[in-house]
Design a protein around this motif. Structure first.
Motif, PDB file in Angstrom:
ATOM      1  N   GLU A 116       0.830  -1.210   0.000  1.00  0.00           N
ATOM      2  CA  GLU A 116       0.000   0.000   0.000  1.00  0.00           C
ATOM      3  C   GLU A 116       0.865   1.261   0.000  1.00  0.00           C
ATOM      4  O   GLU A 116       0.539   2.246  -0.660  1.00  0.00           O
ATOM      5  CB  GLU A 116      -0.938  -0.008   1.199  1.00  0.00           C
ATOM      6  CG  GLU A 116      -2.008  -1.086   1.112  1.00  0.00           C
ATOM      7  CD  GLU A 116      -2.901  -1.153   2.337  1.00  0.00           C
ATOM      8  OE1 GLU A 116      -2.962  -0.164   3.099  1.00  0.00           O
ATOM      9  OE2 GLU A 116      -3.551  -2.202   2.523  1.00  0.00           O
ATOM     10  N   LEU A 117       1.972   1.233   0.729  1.00  0.00           N
ATOM     11  CA  LEU A 117       2.862   2.394   0.767  1.00  0.00           C
ATOM     12  C   LEU A 117       3.608   2.572  -0.554  1.00  0.00           C
ATOM     13  O   LEU A 117       3.812   3.705  -1.016  1.00  0.00           O
ATOM     14  CB  LEU A 117       3.850   2.265   1.925  1.00  0.00           C
ATOM     15  CG  LEU A 117       3.234   2.429   3.312  1.00  0.00           C
ATOM     16  CD1 LEU A 117       4.206   1.984   4.394  1.00  0.00           C
ATOM     17  CD2 LEU A 117       2.802   3.872   3.539  1.00  0.00           C
ATOM     18  N   ILE A 118       3.991   1.464  -1.187  1.00  0.00           N
ATOM     19  CA  ILE A 118       4.677   1.538  -2.483  1.00  0.00           C
ATOM     20  C   ILE A 118       3.770   2.188  -3.518  1.00  0.00           C
ATOM     21  O   ILE A 118       4.223   2.957  -4.366  1.00  0.00           O
ATOM     22  CB  ILE A 118       5.175   0.139  -2.913  1.00  0.00           C
ATOM     23  CG1 ILE A 118       6.374  -0.268  -2.032  1.00  0.00           C
ATOM     24  CG2 ILE A 118       5.564   0.113  -4.384  1.00  0.00           C
ATOM     25  CD1 ILE A 118       6.788  -1.722  -2.146  1.00  0.00           C
ATOM     26  N   GLU A 119       2.468   1.899  -3.445  1.00  0.00           N
ATOM     27  CA  GLU A 119       1.504   2.537  -4.354  1.00  0.00           C
ATOM     28  C   GLU A 119       1.461   4.048  -4.155  1.00  0.00           C
ATOM     29  O   GLU A 119       1.054   4.785  -5.043  1.00  0.00           O
ATOM     30  CB  GLU A 119       0.106   1.941  -4.157  1.00  0.00           C
ATOM     31  CG  GLU A 119      -0.034   0.537  -4.686  1.00  0.00           C
ATOM     32  CD  GLU A 119      -1.387  -0.076  -4.373  1.00  0.00           C
ATOM     33  OE1 GLU A 119      -2.264   0.624  -3.822  1.00  0.00           O
ATOM     34  OE2 GLU A 119      -1.557  -1.274  -4.673  1.00  0.00           O
ATOM     35  N   LYS A 120       1.884   4.521  -2.976  1.00  0.00           N
ATOM     36  CA  LYS A 120       1.928   5.955  -2.682  1.00  0.00           C
ATOM     37  C   LYS A 120       3.348   6.503  -2.837  1.00  0.00           C
ATOM     38  O   LYS A 120       3.689   7.534  -2.269  1.00  0.00           O
ATOM     39  CB  LYS A 120       1.409   6.207  -1.264  1.00  0.00           C
ATOM     40  CG  LYS A 120      -0.041   5.830  -1.109  1.00  0.00           C
ATOM     41  CD  LYS A 120      -0.539   6.051   0.289  1.00  0.00           C
ATOM     42  CE  LYS A 120      -1.995   5.629   0.357  1.00  0.00           C
ATOM     43  NZ  LYS A 120      -2.637   5.902   1.608  1.00  0.00           N
ATOM     44  N   ASN A 121       4.183   5.784  -3.593  1.00  0.00           N
ATOM     45  CA  ASN A 121       5.571   6.167  -3.885  1.00  0.00           C
ATOM     46  C   ASN A 121       6.455   6.244  -2.644  1.00  0.00           C
ATOM     47  O   ASN A 121       7.385   7.050  -2.583  1.00  0.00           O
ATOM     48  CB  ASN A 121       5.616   7.486  -4.663  1.00  0.00           C
ATOM     49  CG  ASN A 121       5.006   7.338  -6.047  1.00  0.00           C
ATOM     50  OD1 ASN A 121       5.184   6.312  -6.705  1.00  0.00           O
ATOM     51  ND2 ASN A 121       4.266   8.332  -6.478  1.00  0.00           N
ATOM     52  N   ILE A 122       6.166   5.439  -1.653  1.00  0.00           N
ATOM     53  CA  ILE A 122       7.030   5.296  -0.482  1.00  0.00           C
ATOM     54  C   ILE A 122       7.621   3.895  -0.557  1.00  0.00           C
ATOM     55  O   ILE A 122       6.892   2.900  -0.427  1.00  0.00           O
ATOM     56  CB  ILE A 122       6.248   5.494   0.837  1.00  0.00           C
ATOM     57  CG1 ILE A 122       5.602   6.876   0.865  1.00  0.00           C
ATOM     58  CG2 ILE A 122       7.169   5.277   2.039  1.00  0.00           C
ATOM     59  CD1 ILE A 122       4.611   7.064   2.003  1.00  0.00           C
ATOM     60  N   ASN A 123       8.906   3.817  -0.837  1.00  0.00           N
ATOM     61  CA  ASN A 123       9.544   2.513  -1.003  1.00  0.00           C
ATOM     62  C   ASN A 123       9.823   1.876   0.345  1.00  0.00           C
ATOM     63  O   ASN A 123      10.453   2.481   1.212  1.00  0.00           O
ATOM     64  CB  ASN A 123      10.845   2.643  -1.803  1.00  0.00           C
ATOM     65  CG  ASN A 123      10.564   2.919  -3.265  1.00  0.00           C
ATOM     66  OD1 ASN A 123       9.596   2.399  -3.817  1.00  0.00           O
ATOM     67  ND2 ASN A 123      11.396   3.724  -3.883  1.00  0.00           N
TER      68      ASN A 123
END
Length: 192
Positions: A116-123
């Motif tokens: 879910e965080l990767i979808e928000k550009n947080i690796n």
């Protein structure tokens, strides 16, 4: 001696707080000369079982979930036992902002949160910590690769006590400082 514990978290909400041993893992990890294993899936469970069988000078505890857990790792052709490191990176990322370090049934939650965080550009990368005792034995280079200088979030449905040894001042612990509650496991996790 190998002890097999079940009902390892707040996921057993229908049975009430008496079946949610939020303090047991920290208590067990505080016992000298005891290896405590908390595997996240069937592959880690077989690895931890192997390590417990091979231990000829100290007893082992394998803390297992009562609820069903997804398979998080694909079986590999390699004979390398990743659980023998005590902690390892489950989803490798070249550039990452956050590391979520978790154990047992919460590793699947950590992977879900990372997606879910990767979808928000947080690796985000996820570390499965199967055994603090084995991780403590690793050399400093390996430990610093796992507990990188990035922001670390520690996730376990239990007490913070045993995790403090790995945390930096600005790290975050998501866990419990109280006993659980009665209700379906999914609802109890959402509540906390």
């Amino acid at each position: 001696v190998i002890y097999v514990f079940t009902h390892d978290s707040i996921g057993l909400g229908e049975d009430g707080p008496t079946h949610q041993p939020v303090e047991h893992l920290s208590s067990l990890r505080g016992i000298p000369n005891l290896n405590v294993f908390r595997p996240c899936d069937a592959i880690e469970t077989s690895e931890c079982w192997e390590l417990a069988l091979l231990s000829d000078n100290k007893p082992s505890v394998i803390a297992l979930s009562r609820q069903n857990l997804p398979l998080l790792r694909e079986p590999s052709n390699s004979n390398e036992n990743l659980s023998s490191y005590g902690a390892y990176i489950l989803n490798k990322k070249e550039n990452f902002d956050i590391t979520i370090i978790s154990s047992g049934s919460e590793v699947s939650l950590a992977l879900q949160a990372s997606k879910e965080l990767i979808e928000k550009n947080i690796n985000v990368r996820v570390v499965s910590m199967t055994s603090m005792e084995l991780f403590r034995k690793q050399d400093n280079k390996y430990k610093s690769e796992i507990l990188d200088k990035s922001k670390n979030i520690f996730l376990e449905a239990g007490s913070i006590q045993s995790w403090g040894q790995w945390m930096k001042n600005d790290d975050i612990f998501i866990g419990l400082d109280s006993f659980g509650a009665s209700g379906p496991g999914k609802d109890v996790f959402l509540h906390f």
